[in-house]
Design an enzyme around this catalytic site. Sequence first.
Site, PDB file in Angstrom:
ATOM      1  N   LYS A  41     -42.554 -32.316  -5.161  1.00  0.00           N
ATOM      2  CA  LYS A  41     -42.664 -31.338  -4.077  1.00  0.00           C
ATOM      3  C   LYS A  41     -43.670 -31.873  -3.063  1.00  0.00           C
ATOM      4  O   LYS A  41     -44.803 -32.236  -3.419  1.00  0.00           O
ATOM      5  CB  LYS A  41     -43.165 -30.024  -4.675  1.00  0.00           C
ATOM      6  CG  LYS A  41     -42.689 -28.772  -4.010  1.00  0.00           C
ATOM      7  CD  LYS A  41     -43.099 -27.574  -4.833  1.00  0.00           C
ATOM      8  CE  LYS A  41     -42.658 -26.291  -4.188  1.00  0.00           C
ATOM      9  NZ  LYS A  41     -43.215 -25.127  -4.860  1.00  0.00           N
TER      10      LYS A  41
HETATM   11  O1  G3P Z   1     -43.638 -21.758  -4.871  1.00  0.00           O
HETATM   12  C1  G3P Z   1     -43.778 -21.433  -3.544  1.00  0.00           C
HETATM   13  C2  G3P Z   1     -43.601 -19.987  -3.190  1.00  0.00           C
HETATM   14  O2  G3P Z   1     -42.514 -19.426  -3.851  1.00  0.00           O
HETATM   15  C3  G3P Z   1     -44.851 -19.163  -3.189  1.00  0.00           C
HETATM   16  O3  G3P Z   1     -44.631 -17.796  -3.077  1.00  0.00           O
HETATM   17  O4  G3P Z   1     -45.411 -15.444  -3.094  1.00  0.00           O
HETATM   18  O5  G3P Z   1     -47.106 -17.320  -3.100  1.00  0.00           O
HETATM   19  O6  G3P Z   1     -45.770 -16.821  -1.062  1.00  0.00           O
HETATM   20  P1  G3P Z   1     -45.779 -16.790  -2.556  1.00  0.00           P
END
Ligand code: G3P
Length: 213
Positions: free
Chosen positions: A83
């Site tokens: 990633k």
């Molecule tokens: O893995 C990346 C993403 O899904 C993070 O989500 O909820 O931290 O914005 P969030």
Amino acid sequence: MKIFLDSANIEQIRQAKALGAIEGVTTNPSLLAREKGDWKKIVRQICKEIDGPVSVEVLATDSVAMLAEARDIVKIAPNVIVKVPVTLEGLKTIAVLRERGVETNATLVFSPNQALLAAKAGASFVSPFVGRLDDIGQDGMQVIEDIMTIFRNYDLPSQVLAASIRHTNHFFQAALLGADAATVPLSVLLDLVKHPLTDIGLAKFLADWSAKE
Ligand code: G3P
């Protein structure tokens, strides 16, 4: 739409896997930082549990160091994918990794232009963060829709991975738009199965059956 679990917690991953719907896992530095122990061991364990792609993010910010980290990350397991954040250095890294045949997930994507550049660089997955766009008053799902349109316009092979999914409607909208994949936290995955009419219907079936003579 492929369903990935957005988690680095092995218990959550096993719980999700038992539902039969998980085809991959996405981690990020924040998620891995929450787990105790050696991160490589945790990733190895996740990769054994899940057959599909498991995203592991580089921490470096310059391309040379990102590539060095990527070399280490891909050694962990055959189903690991690297990633990489969509920065100038990240795009260079993605382009080199593509030449080396290493699969990548372009992360921290917030605009269709970033997504297009990540696709040109050769990212296997492009991850727009829907929830974080909504958080700042923008329309995260519109960005997914725009990226889908652009990728279709030019027949770009990168897969759109809807990320930062916060609730069941994000998931539903991503599926409706034809996103290739969505990564969800366990809480959202469990919410997907809930419907009050299912509970009411089940209670009625059981009550009717127990009243049978
Ligand atoms: O893995 C990346 C993403 O899904 C993070 O989500 O909820 O931290 O914005 P969030």
